[in-house]
Motif scaffolding. Structure first.
Motif, short mmCIF file in Angstrom:
data_model
loop_
_atom_site.label_atom_id
_atom_site.label_comp_id
_atom_site.label_asym_id
_atom_site.label_seq_id
_atom_site.Cartn_x
_atom_site.Cartn_y
_atom_site.Cartn_z
N THR A 142 0.75 -1.09 -0.04
CA THR A 142 -0.08 0.06 -0.04
C THR A 142 0.86 1.27 -0.02
O THR A 142 0.46 2.41 -0.40
CB THR A 142 -0.83 -0.03 1.27
N GLU A 143 2.08 1.28 0.62
CA GLU A 143 3.11 2.23 0.35
C GLU A 143 2.78 3.78 1.52
O GLU A 143 2.78 4.68 0.98
CB GLU A 143 3.49 2.69 -1.01
N PHE A 144 2.23 2.89 2.70
CA PHE A 144 2.06 3.66 3.69
C PHE A 144 3.35 3.57 4.59
O PHE A 144 3.67 2.53 4.91
CB PHE A 144 0.83 3.62 4.66
N CYS A 145 3.84 4.89 5.22
CA CYS A 145 4.76 4.89 6.10
C CYS A 145 4.56 5.43 7.68
O CYS A 145 4.10 6.59 7.47
CB CYS A 145 6.13 5.09 5.45
N TYR A 146 4.83 4.85 8.47
CA TYR A 146 4.60 5.61 9.83
C TYR A 146 5.68 5.40 10.56
O TYR A 146 6.47 4.38 10.76
CB TYR A 146 3.54 4.83 10.83
N MET A 147 6.20 6.62 11.40
CA MET A 147 7.74 6.69 12.13
C MET A 147 7.21 7.39 13.37
O MET A 147 6.71 8.39 13.30
CB MET A 147 8.92 7.13 11.36
N ARG A 148 7.70 6.70 14.42
CA ARG A 148 7.70 7.61 15.54
C ARG A 148 9.12 7.63 16.34
O ARG A 148 9.62 6.63 16.34
CB ARG A 148 6.49 6.85 16.61
N PHE B 23 5.24 10.74 12.61
CA PHE B 23 5.22 11.03 10.91
C PHE B 23 4.19 9.75 10.27
O PHE B 23 4.54 8.56 10.62
CB PHE B 23 6.93 11.07 10.47
N ALA B 24 3.52 10.21 9.33
CA ALA B 24 2.75 9.36 8.36
C ALA B 24 2.79 9.91 7.19
O ALA B 24 2.65 10.87 6.64
CB ALA B 24 1.39 9.31 8.83
N PHE C 50 2.11 14.08 3.53
CA PHE C 50 2.70 13.46 4.80
C PHE C 50 1.67 14.15 5.84
O PHE C 50 1.36 15.42 5.67
CB PHE C 50 4.05 13.33 5.19
N ASN C 51 1.61 13.59 7.11
CA ASN C 51 1.01 14.18 8.34
C ASN C 51 2.26 14.36 9.09
O ASN C 51 2.84 13.30 9.40
CB ASN C 51 -0.22 13.50 8.76
N LEU C 52 2.10 15.31 10.08
CA LEU C 52 3.09 15.15 11.20
C LEU C 52 2.42 15.59 12.47
O LEU C 52 1.92 16.52 12.57
CB LEU C 52 4.06 16.35 10.85
N TYR C 53 2.49 14.89 13.70
CA TYR C 53 2.02 15.14 14.62
C TYR C 53 3.13 15.30 15.87
O TYR C 53 4.10 14.96 15.71
CB TYR C 53 1.15 14.01 15.23
#
Length: 639
Positions: A415-421, A428-429, A447-450
């Motif tokens: 699906t090529e989604f990437c989440y990093m914490r 990051f998403a 991207f989204n950034l929290y």
């Protein structure tokens, strides 16, 4: 036609998916029609809920919440059943509004569901007349489908055509609800007047059972689709409802086995379409309708066969379940791509049941954590199967362990989604993919950034659905356009819609916490871009974004866009600050190369204002002096 899925073969250096088309057909591999007939249990044996007159069973099942369920039903004792008029349907064509027809219809159906549950909980017959009125009013309707879904009729119009029955999401919900009403109350209805059950059952047969078996052209069945055709949440949602109707209403065992197998063939098309990694390309808001409805379907199939037909042990199904936990950021915020909302949590009971079925402690613990902030113990809407399942398992849910997922990264390679914490409160998403995914926005590479469980760089989402939302006018809506996502405008051009507009050279390095893609292919020839390679790198205290580009020519403005919900402030050349409560995000860039502008965008749609308020902001970093090649670097630093 059998769908194909991409069998993933991973390149060690890039994690990029290479593919060979192979049909999964996970369900069809479980049993033939004859084997299904042999495995199916009689209705009285497979239904895991007490019969209506088994008062001790219902008292036990509703212990602790029975009074709440009865009180909810009491509010509907004087409910006036609303007539859905012809002009209510016509409003969809006239103004594009869906709500005019949907609101009174939903109120009718939900009132009936609440009355049914109240009667099952109390068992004194006090709600029965209103239940009869409710089922009668639904039988009076020409169609159970929504006005927005009726243009699939041969007339292409949205007034119900008496010569054609359409099975959509809501007609399936209603068919299933009525099938449960017959199962529980038929004997008591027959004492009032046998015509009640006779009429309801005739409607279920004519509107659900017969058309499902006779037609193969409902798009969501995916029987006549082309290879690669989108198969989304409609498929498991409708098939779960249809399966419930057949299991409860079809008494002929040969016909029932054929129908069950037909639903298995159809749901296989969804399982063949969904990526092996299990991510929901429609976003977390649709997880309950997509993966969640797949779970409902599989649980019905499991129950009806005493567990002898099951694919809960398949890794892909577990991946589909765990996606909802991994996509949770915290404090009610979720990773929202496509038409998904940025805030809102899943049903803890559904998450727990799914997790238990696939043996996922992560899902069970996530459900336990969600429970604390969830207002409703058991849903009271038209989804009767979920309500019944919720009642059956709510006590067990109360003792579930409670823990939110804290994985340092999650990578969905197909699906090529990437989440990093990181360990400093940054999440990051990012997404790659193509611009013809289900509920698509032209947003590949965004991207989204929290920070501290709060969004700072956002995906606005989508407003209230209208006729325009799912029409040729879709990409005239600003929330669907790449210019209102965290993406570049290249030579004056936004991204384009279509599966051919996609990223390339996608890679993820978990050791470096680095996500890379080339989004040039998403822009089309007018952008004159050969390469736009974007790399996201998450460090201890910052997200570093770097764009490396090559253009064929310089034609028009190029700019980098970033969406926020708090007004950015330019504190000095090359530095912008966004504050939200005690948290802050500093954006650093080269002021010699990029010129900032901050645009306030009014938000009027209630679906968006309840999340973001009445204004969102677009930060535009315009390129001052363009070149045919080069790079831009942006740092997002936690304050």
């Amino acid at each position: 036609m059998k769908k194909l899925f991409w069998l993933a073969l991973f390149a060690i250096s890039t994690n990029r998916v290479f593919a060979t088309p192979v049909p999964r057909n996970l369900l069809q591999q479980q049993a033939s029609v004859q084997q299904i007939k042999e495995k199916l249990l009689p209705p009285g044996q497979w239904v895991p809920y007490p019969a209506y007159h088994n008062r001790s069973g219902w008292n036990k099942m509703t212990d602790g919440i029975g009074g709440q369920l009865i009180a909810q039903g009491e509010k509907q004792l004087d409910y006036k059943w609303q007539v859905i008029t012809a002009t209510d349907y016509l409003e969809y064509e006239r103004s594009g509004s869906r709500v005019i027809m949907e609101q009174p219809y939903n109120e009718n159906v939900n009132a009936l569901a609440q009355l049914m549950i109240a009667e099952l909980a109390e068992g004194k017959g006090r709600f029965m007349d209103q239940i009869v009125n409710g089922v009668w009013s639904l039988c009076d309707m020409q169609s159970w489908a929504l006005s927005a879904h009726l243009p699939v009729q041969k007339t292409k119009r949205n007034l119900p055509d008496p010569s054609e029955q359409i099975i959509d999401l809501v007609s399936g919900d209603v068919g299933s609800l009525l099938s449960w009403s017959v199962y529980f109350f038929k004997a008591d209805w027959d004492k009032i007047n046998p015509v009640i059950a006779k009429r309801v059952q005739l409607n279920i047969r004519q509107r659900i059972l017969e058309p499902y078996m006779q037609r193969s052209d409902y798009w969501w069945q995916a029987f006549e689709g082309k290879p690669g055709q989108l198969v989304n949440n409609w498929n498991p949602w409708c098939n779960a409802n249809v399966l419930a109707c057949f299991l409860l209403e079809e008494k002929n065992q040969d016909a029932l086995a054929a129908a069950v197998y037909r639903t298995m063939r159809s749901v296989d098309q969804f399982l063949n379409y969904v990526k092996e990694d299990g991510a929901c390309e429609e976003g977390p808001s649709y997880w309950g309708h997509a993966a969640g409805k797949l779970y409902d379907y599989l649980q019905l199939l499991y129950d009806a066969t005493g567990g002898r037909i099951s694919i809960f042990n398949k890794p892909m199904v577990k991946n589909m379940g765990e996606y909802i936990a991994r996509s949770y950021v915290g404090n009610g915020w979720v990773v929202n791509f496509a038409d998904a909302a940025a805030k809102g949590t899943a049903d803890p009971g559904l998450v727990y049941r799914f997790g238990k079925a696939v043996n996922s402690l992560e899902m069970e613990s996530f459900a336990g954590a969600l429970l604390a902030g969830h207002k409703e113990i058991v849903s009271g809407d038209r989804d009767m199967f979920r309500t019944l399942e919720g009642l059956k398992g709510y006590k067990e849910l109360q003792s579930a362990p409670a823990a939110l997922p804290k994985a340092s990264f999650t990578w969905y390679p197909q699906t090529e989604f990437c989440y990093m914490r990181n360990d400093n409160g940054m999440f990051f998403a990012g997404k790659a993919g193509n611009n013809n995914e289900s509920h698509n926005h032209n947003d590949v590479g965004s991207f989204n950034l929290y920070v501290n469980e709060t969004p700072f760089i956002i995906d606005v989402g989508v407003g209230t659905y209208t006729r325009q939302t799912f029409s040729s006018e879709r990409y005239s809506i600003w929330t669907m356009q790449s210019n209102y996502h965290n993406l570049p405008l290249i030579n004056g051009q936004p991204q384009l819609f279509g599966a051919q507009y996609k990223v390339s050279a996608v890679s993820f390095d978990p050791n470096k916490k680095q996500f890379t893609l080339d989004m040039a292919g998403a822009y089309g020839p007018l952008a004159a871009v050969k390469e736009w390679k974007r790399t996201y790198t998450l460090s201890k205290n910052a997200l570093h974004l770097e764009d490396v580009f090559k253009l064929n020519t310089i034609k028009d403005t190029t700019a980098l866009h970033f969406m926020t919900w708090r007004r950015p402030a330019v504190t000095k050349p090359g530095s912008i600050l966004i504050k939200e409560g005690a948290s802050g995000l500093q954006i650093q860039y080269d002021p010699a190369r990029l010129d900032p502008a901050i645009e306030a965008i009014p938000v009027k749609d209630p679906r968006l204002t309840k999340v973001w308020g009445d204004t969102v902001y677009r930060l535009v970093l315009r390129v001052k002096k363009q070149s045919l090649s080069g790079s831009y670097a942006i740092d997002f630093i936690k304050q």
